[in-house]
Enzyme design. Structure first.
Site, PDB file in Angstrom:
ATOM      1  CG  HIS A   1      18.066 -33.060 -11.007  1.00  0.00           C
ATOM      2  ND1 HIS A   1      16.792 -33.896 -11.139  1.00  0.00           N
ATOM      3  CD2 HIS A   1      19.235 -33.674 -11.309  1.00  0.00           C
ATOM      4  CE1 HIS A   1      17.570 -34.974 -11.686  1.00  0.00           C
ATOM      5  NE2 HIS A   1      19.021 -35.117 -11.834  1.00  0.00           N
TER       6      HIS A   1
ATOM      7  CE  LYS B   1      17.949 -32.414 -14.786  1.00  0.00           C
ATOM      8  NZ  LYS B   1      19.012 -32.511 -15.882  1.00  0.00           N
TER       9      LYS B   1
HETATM   10  P1  NAP Z   1      27.126 -26.938 -16.403  1.00  0.00           P
HETATM   11  O1  NAP Z   1      27.895 -26.780 -14.894  1.00  0.00           O
HETATM   12  O2  NAP Z   1      26.153 -25.724 -16.819  1.00  0.00           O
HETATM   13  O3  NAP Z   1      28.384 -27.166 -17.412  1.00  0.00           O
HETATM   14  C1  NAP Z   1      28.053 -27.097 -18.799  1.00  0.00           C
HETATM   15  C2  NAP Z   1      29.303 -26.520 -19.326  1.00  0.00           C
HETATM   16  O4  NAP Z   1      29.177 -26.383 -20.917  1.00  0.00           O
HETATM   17  C3  NAP Z   1      29.273 -24.811 -19.020  1.00  0.00           C
HETATM   18  O5  NAP Z   1      30.606 -24.465 -18.723  1.00  0.00           O
HETATM   19  C4  NAP Z   1      28.587 -24.382 -20.386  1.00  0.00           C
HETATM   20  O6  NAP Z   1      29.028 -22.986 -20.569  1.00  0.00           O
HETATM   21  C5  NAP Z   1      29.508 -25.136 -21.411  1.00  0.00           C
HETATM   22  N1  NAP Z   1      28.723 -24.845 -22.593  1.00  0.00           N
HETATM   23  C6  NAP Z   1      27.455 -24.621 -22.986  1.00  0.00           C
HETATM   24  N2  NAP Z   1      27.508 -24.690 -24.364  1.00  0.00           N
HETATM   25  C7  NAP Z   1      28.642 -24.923 -24.796  1.00  0.00           C
HETATM   26  C8  NAP Z   1      29.068 -25.450 -26.071  1.00  0.00           C
HETATM   27  N3  NAP Z   1      28.225 -25.130 -27.181  1.00  0.00           N
HETATM   28  N4  NAP Z   1      30.366 -25.971 -26.414  1.00  0.00           N
HETATM   29  C9  NAP Z   1      30.934 -26.120 -25.153  1.00  0.00           C
HETATM   30  N5  NAP Z   1      30.757 -25.829 -24.072  1.00  0.00           N
HETATM   31  C10 NAP Z   1      29.543 -25.461 -23.810  1.00  0.00           C
HETATM   32  O7  NAP Z   1      26.042 -28.240 -16.470  1.00  0.00           O
HETATM   33  P2  NAP Z   1      26.441 -29.588 -15.630  1.00  0.00           P
HETATM   34  O8  NAP Z   1      25.589 -29.595 -14.146  1.00  0.00           O
HETATM   35  O9  NAP Z   1      27.747 -30.214 -15.666  1.00  0.00           O
HETATM   36  O10 NAP Z   1      25.558 -30.424 -16.639  1.00  0.00           O
HETATM   37  C11 NAP Z   1      25.864 -30.633 -18.001  1.00  0.00           C
HETATM   38  C12 NAP Z   1      24.807 -31.686 -18.633  1.00  0.00           C
HETATM   39  O11 NAP Z   1      24.965 -32.923 -17.977  1.00  0.00           O
HETATM   40  C13 NAP Z   1      23.347 -31.694 -18.131  1.00  0.00           C
HETATM   41  O12 NAP Z   1      22.400 -31.918 -19.358  1.00  0.00           O
HETATM   42  C14 NAP Z   1      22.871 -32.217 -17.166  1.00  0.00           C
HETATM   43  O13 NAP Z   1      21.689 -32.731 -17.053  1.00  0.00           O
HETATM   44  C15 NAP Z   1      23.830 -33.560 -17.653  1.00  0.00           C
HETATM   45  N6  NAP Z   1      24.090 -34.456 -16.565  1.00  0.00           N
HETATM   46  C16 NAP Z   1      24.175 -35.693 -16.768  1.00  0.00           C
HETATM   47  C17 NAP Z   1      24.681 -36.643 -15.962  1.00  0.00           C
HETATM   48  C18 NAP Z   1      24.582 -38.283 -16.423  1.00  0.00           C
HETATM   49  O14 NAP Z   1      24.945 -38.924 -15.448  1.00  0.00           O
HETATM   50  N7  NAP Z   1      24.281 -38.511 -17.845  1.00  0.00           N
HETATM   51  C19 NAP Z   1      25.018 -36.318 -14.716  1.00  0.00           C
HETATM   52  C20 NAP Z   1      24.940 -34.971 -14.306  1.00  0.00           C
HETATM   53  C21 NAP Z   1      24.789 -34.074 -15.066  1.00  0.00           C
HETATM   54  P3  NAP Z   1      27.897 -21.877 -19.995  1.00  0.00           P
HETATM   55  O15 NAP Z   1      27.534 -21.973 -18.598  1.00  0.00           O
HETATM   56  O16 NAP Z   1      28.838 -20.481 -20.115  1.00  0.00           O
HETATM   57  O17 NAP Z   1      26.901 -21.873 -20.784  1.00  0.00           O
END
Ligand code: NAP
Length: 272
Positions: free
Chosen positions: A159, A163
């Site tokens: 990844h 991540k």
């Molecule tokens: P990301 O770019 O860090 O986005 C997460 C967002 O949520 C950021 O803007 C973060 O802000 C915000 N956040 C943190 N705490 C929060 C809260 N309490 N309330 C509201 N917003 C909050 O992460 P990402 O790459 O999008 O991935 C997010 C998650 O999805 C991860 O666990 C990843 O492994 C997972 N994922 C799953 C799949 C799937 O198919 N299931 C696919 C891709 C990713 P800050 O950065 O300021 O904390």
């Protein structure tokens, strides 16, 4: 539960993150969904339309999940936030009678069970999927098939270096499904206690299934499941080359979740 209507009212939690922005764009592209709220701890007060490079929508990013859900009339809330906050987020969604569609990873069996119990008590359906890409779901299905015929398997998940957790939810789910499909344990390794010169060199292990996590800039989400037996190796590999790969699965879950019975459906494969 909010009444099911033809147009599904959707909130996105983590709307300003890498996945959240793609989900917002996916929702805006569909006539049967209406984006009604955007929640994040970043960009609070900004117009979510502008954040995703579209026209202003008059929907402003809020950091107050419960108020945003109540005031917007959301029926479904999609969560792509952080493993450290997702459990509390999903509890809040269910308390507000909003159906969660969750992509955020970091789920243990106990946490899924706790959410399932709460969702059943509150009569709310929920979908949690470690991977919303159809190719990844097929990779897991094919791995379950191969598991019956091979003596050993290791998983390498790769990844991007942003991540938040390791190993990935997909790798953990793949290991669980392989063990489930196989029924009997894998044979003991030839060398039971190899001399490990560097801690972690052999990866983590769940009941004989080793998992290795690679984190590098340039990667999105990739996984190899490598089976070995006498004189042969079978590799099953899936690559998500862009975050758009997850969006059809997320939209499918939004479409289906309100017609599911109360409780948690875990894994996209159960919606296909
Ligand atoms: P990301 O770019 O860090 O986005 C997460 C967002 O949520 C950021 O803007 C973060 O802000 C915000 N956040 C943190 N705490 C929060 C809260 N309490 N309330 C509201 N917003 C909050 O992460 P990402 O790459 O999008 O991935 C997010 C998650 O999805 C991860 O666990 C990843 O492994 C997972 N994922 C799953 C799949 C799937 O198919 N299931 C696919 C891709 C990713 P800050 O950065 O300021 O904390």
């Amino acid at each position: 539960m909010a009444r099911k209507s033809a147009i599904v009212q959707v909130a996105v939690v983590g709307a300003c993150g890498r996945m959240g922005k793609e989900v917002v764009k996916g929702i805006l592209s569909r006539h049967n969904f209406q984006l009604v709220a955007a929640v994040d701890v970043r960009e609070v007060g900004s117009d979510i339309g502008e954040i995703v490079g579209s026209k202003p929508l008059g929907i402003f990013v809020s950091d107050d999940l419960k108020s945003a859900l109540k005031e917007s009339g959301a029926q479904v809330a999609v969560d792509f936030t952080h493993p450290s906050v997702v459990f509390e987020n999903v509890k809040a969604m269910i308390e507000c009678s909003v159906a969660p569609v969750v992509g955020t990873t970091g789920w243990t069996e106990e946490k899924v069970k706790a959410i399932d119990r709460l969702a059943k008590r509150k009569k709310v359906p929920a979908v949690i999927a470690p991977n919303f890409a159809i190719g990844a779901v097929l990779m897991m299905k094919f791995a379950m098939e191969a598991a019956k015929y091979f003596d050993k398997v290791e998983i390498i998940e790769l990844h991007h270096d942003g991540k938040a957790d390791a190993p990935s939810g997909t790798a953990l789910r793949t290991a669980q499904l392989i063990l489930h499909a196989r029924k009997e344990p894998f044979p003991e390794p030839k060398v039971k206690h190899p001399e490990v010169l560097l801690e972690g060199a052999l990866g983590g292990e769940i009941k004989g299934v080793r998992i290795h996590s690679v984190r590098l800039p340039g990667l999105i989400a990739h996984q190899e499941v490598i089976f070995g037996s006498v004189g042969q190796v079978l590799t099953i590999r899936h690559d998500s080359l862009s975050r758009e790969s997850f969006i059809p699965g997320v939209l499918l879950a939004i479409e289906k979740v309100l017609s599911l019975p109360p409780g948690v459906v875990f894994g996209l494969e159960n919606l296909l």
